[in-house]
Scaffold this active site. Structure first.
Site, short mmCIF file in Angstrom:
data_model
loop_
_atom_site.label_atom_id
_atom_site.label_comp_id
_atom_site.label_asym_id
_atom_site.label_seq_id
_atom_site.Cartn_x
_atom_site.Cartn_y
_atom_site.Cartn_z
CB ALA A 145 -7.87 -17.80 -20.95
CD GLU A 164 -0.34 -25.13 -16.76
OE1 GLU A 164 -1.25 -24.34 -17.07
OE2 GLU A 164 -0.10 -26.17 -17.41
N GLY A 177 2.29 -16.97 -32.66
CA GLY A 177 2.86 -15.80 -33.30
C GLY A 177 2.70 -14.53 -32.50
N GLY A 178 1.65 -14.45 -31.71
CA GLY A 178 1.49 -13.27 -30.85
C GLY A 178 0.83 -12.08 -31.51
CG ASP A 358 -6.94 -32.30 -19.33
OD1 ASP A 358 -6.89 -32.93 -20.40
OD2 ASP A 358 -6.02 -32.27 -18.49
NE ARG A 417 -5.05 -17.87 -38.86
CZ ARG A 417 -4.56 -17.68 -37.63
NH1 ARG A 417 -5.04 -18.36 -36.61
NH2 ARG A 417 -3.61 -16.80 -37.43
CD GLU A 555 -7.54 -23.47 -28.39
OE1 GLU A 555 -6.48 -22.90 -28.03
OE2 GLU A 555 -7.57 -24.39 -29.23
P1 ADP Z 1 -5.83 -20.40 -23.49
O1 ADP Z 1 -5.24 -19.86 -24.75
O2 ADP Z 1 -7.30 -20.45 -23.50
O3 ADP Z 1 -5.26 -19.73 -22.28
P2 ADP Z 1 -3.93 -22.58 -23.37
O4 ADP Z 1 -4.02 -23.92 -23.99
O5 ADP Z 1 -2.91 -21.63 -23.85
O6 ADP Z 1 -5.40 -21.95 -23.45
O7 ADP Z 1 -3.70 -22.72 -21.82
C1 ADP Z 1 -4.39 -23.67 -21.06
C2 ADP Z 1 -3.51 -24.09 -19.92
O8 ADP Z 1 -4.23 -25.01 -19.10
C3 ADP Z 1 -2.24 -24.79 -20.34
O9 ADP Z 1 -1.15 -24.24 -19.68
C4 ADP Z 1 -2.49 -26.24 -19.92
O10 ADP Z 1 -1.31 -26.93 -19.58
C5 ADP Z 1 -3.39 -26.06 -18.73
N1 ADP Z 1 -4.21 -27.24 -18.42
C6 ADP Z 1 -4.88 -28.02 -19.29
N2 ADP Z 1 -5.51 -28.99 -18.66
C7 ADP Z 1 -5.25 -28.83 -17.34
C8 ADP Z 1 -5.61 -29.54 -16.15
N3 ADP Z 1 -6.38 -30.63 -16.20
N4 ADP Z 1 -5.15 -29.08 -14.97
C9 ADP Z 1 -4.35 -27.99 -14.91
N5 ADP Z 1 -3.95 -27.30 -15.99
C10 ADP Z 1 -4.41 -27.71 -17.18
#
Ligand code: ADP
Length: 589
Positions: A145, A164, A177-178, A358, A417, A555
């Site tokens: 996202a 990140e 799975g993609g 977070d 599911r 998410e």
């Molecule tokens: P989505 O599928 O919605 O993109 P993901 O869980 O795949 O969600 O990706 C969320 C990303 O945000 C992950 O790479 C995670 O490490 C990162 N993330 C989560 N919390 C924090 C934070 N506090 N600061 C920076 N990055 C974060």
């Protein structure tokens, strides 16, 4: 200003490094190897030394996952060759790979009689700094996202900084799975599959228990095909194949030619690597709070792995794309309304370890509303040891059955599911076996969730046998029962029998040897609840008013999938709403 980096794809994909030279004492001359077991299997490192001086380090064999191994390899090897240091922190999210490459390197260096004790240097002292940065758009989270939002914002001319917290891009997108639900595609047309955005809407709304937000679902399904075109313009190549992903309810699950979610990561990496992309990704930096000035969100504060405080101001908007809370056991237990207190640490997760909620907690701290927090999704195909979806021999729903430890089918495999998991929790040891044949995997070199079947068998994740009777013996089942189960199922495929449990989606008979069985358990997969957003991905506060300058996608946001997300709708969601959030932030909508 402290230099941050993003390691670009080209550099990442090369496992071998530039030749360097270091002197760590008297040693041997020649080429030496060391090996260790990583995440995907054995990993072999080759070191070329001349009297103890390291000339070259290469990983010459490995089965680590693309977009996971590059940073650990690069960090360990460049620290050894450039700094003479083996004491490198494990890369968050790729611990096994980091440990393995370091162990294999250590073994090779010891064989070469390099003084490895001298290479165990303590971490350099660092005085934490306060760093201030600014961009048009700031994005928290470099999962699917956040990266979609970043690319879309950049395409509209915005400068973007992404924070990140992990050491790599991708979040869950590289470990799932993609499958991607899109209706009205060429792939469906060629196969004569009737579909429409209305049907996709209906499945999503009803599959989600009729509690999802219809307006957001409409946005999701109406923009899916456009999202697919957008990815194609950015270089993604989609498979011709389309089938029904686990819990997808309809044959509209598409996949890229590159396995799992790596097709999208490849796309994002290539865009970000463009010299004028306008996107800077700052890794190893955890956002801690959003900055609010005069009621408007104007930036993000965070802290990096060195202890530096980082403040990033956003001229146009802040996108929260920090993902869900599938890996946060305390939050799972606190919010869960579906699984009766079962989601303790005993139930593993498919998610990356950073999925701790977070983004939801930080947004709530500035007044954002949340919705559907009690709806948590599990998958019936978790690895019994790790909870991961990897290590399973599986196809589209058309091509497999699920049986319990006694060898009986117990559910409509093509159901949602939620239904699959409710049924699985009724079975002995909450365990089921996915049974498939070789019809779609004739050679064993074909991939199943990113790994060749032969490798899955070799590492003991999957059982394979030439007859159902042999397969049954391998998994401690009655051969007669398993054979009868399969015979009965094949009768149903032929349309000669009523299908117990009401299965309506069939492919061809499961009858081509060899046969495969994978033992799997429930695993937490997706948290449907999250921050309240509107159709433009604008965050709403607890009273339903827009919080200016603040957007959320993926998410971290709630309300789209109701109480049960369809398989294949997650990537559709993160890319569709990620793009919308990026556009809204870039244009100040
Ligand atoms: P989505 O599928 O919605 O993109 P993901 O869980 O795949 O969600 O990706 C969320 C990303 O945000 C992950 O790479 C995670 O490490 C990162 N993330 C989560 N919390 C924090 C934070 N506090 N600061 C920076 N990055 C974060």
């Amino acid at each position: 200003m402290k230099r941050f980096f993003i390691v670009l794809l080209g550099a990442l994909l090369a496992a071998s490094l530039v030749i360097g030279c270091a002197d760590f004492g008297r040693g041997r001359t020649g080429v030496f190897t060391g090996s260790a077991v990583g995440h995907g299997g054995t990993l072999v490192v080759e070191v070329e030394v001349e009297r103890g001086n390291i000339l070259r380090i290469d990983v010459v064999q490995h089965s680590e996952t693309p977009f996971f191994y590059e940073i650990p390899f690069e960090r360990v090897i460049s620290a050894a060759i450039n700094d003479g240091n083996l004491n490198v922190d494990n890369v968050a999210g790729a611990t096994m790979t980091t440990v393995a490459v370091r162990a294999a390197l250590l073994q090779a260096l010891n064989a070469a009689r390099v003084n490895t004790a001298a290479m165990m240097q303590p971490a350099l002292a660092h005085t934490p700094q306060n760093i201030q940065l600014s961009a048009d758009v700031v994005v928290v989270g470099a999962g699917g996202a956040g990266l979609a939002a970043s690319v879309q914002a950049a395409q509209l001319g915005a400068s973007v900084i992404v924070l990140e917290k992990m050491s790599m891009l991708g979040g869950n997108t590289i470990i799932i799975g993609g499958i991607v639900n899109v209706s009205g595609t060429e792939q469906q047309r060629v196969r004569g599959i009737a579909d429409s955005t209305d049907l996709h809407f209906q499945h999503t709304y009803e599959g989600g228990g009729r509690v999802g937000n219809p307006e957001l679902i409409r946005v999701l399904v109406d923009n899916a095909l456009g999202m697919m075109r957008w990815t194609e313009e950015l270089g993604v190549v989609w498979q011709d194949h389309v089938d029904t992903g686990l819990g997808a309810l309809w044959p509209r699950s598409h996949q890229t030619v590159l396995p799992l979610g790596t097709g999208f990561l490849d796309m994002f990496h290539r865009f970000i690597a463009l010299p004028d992309s306008g996107i800077e990704v700052i890794l190893d930096t955890r956002a801690t709070d959003f900055i609010v000035q005069g009621g408007r969100v104007t930036g993000v504060r965070g802290v990096n792995s060195l202890g530096d405080t980082i403040t990033v101001y956003a001229a146009r908007g802040v996108v929260n794309a920090a993902g869900g809370f599938g890996a946060n056991v305390e939050m799972r237990m606190r919010y869960d309304e579906l699984w009766e207190g079962r989601l303790t640490h005993v139930v593993p997760t498919t998610n990356h370890p950073g999925a701790l909620g977070d983004g939801i907690i930080m947004a709530q701290a500035i007044g954002a509303g949340v919705t559907g927090m009690g709806y948590i999704q599990l998958l019936p195909i978790g690895d019994p040891r790790t909870g991961s979806v990897s290590g399973v021999a599986i196809t589209g729903v058309e091509g497999y059955i699920q049986v319990n430890e006694q060898g009986y089918r117990f559910v409509n495999e093509a159901a949602g599911r939620d239904e699959l998991i409710h049924a699985l929790f009724q079975q002995t040891n909450f365990t089921n076996y996915i049974i498939m044949c070789s019809r779609n995997h004739p050679t064993g070199y074909e991939l199943s969730l990113g790994a060749p079947l032969n490798t899955l068998v070799a590492y003991g994740h999957v059982h394979r046998a030439n007859t159902i009777a042999e397969l049954a013996v391998m998994i401690n089942m009655s051969p007669a029962v398993l054979q009868a189960t399969l015979n009965q199922f094949n009768e149903m495929v032929d349309g000669n029998a009523q299908c117990p449990f009401g299965r309506t989606i069939f492919g061809q008979r499961i009858e081509v040897p060899p046969f495969y069985a994978s033992r799997r358990v429930p695993t937490v997969h997706h948290t449907m609840g999250g921050i309240v957003i509107d159709r433009y991905a604008r965050v709403l506060d607890v009273n339903g008013s827009i919080i200016p300058g603040f957007y959320a996608a993926g998410e971290v946001a709630g309300g789209i999938h109701g109480n049960n997300r369809l398989g294949g709708n997650a990537i559709t969601d993160i890319l569709v709403f990620g793009r919308i959030a990026g556009e809204s932030a870039a244009t100040g909508r």
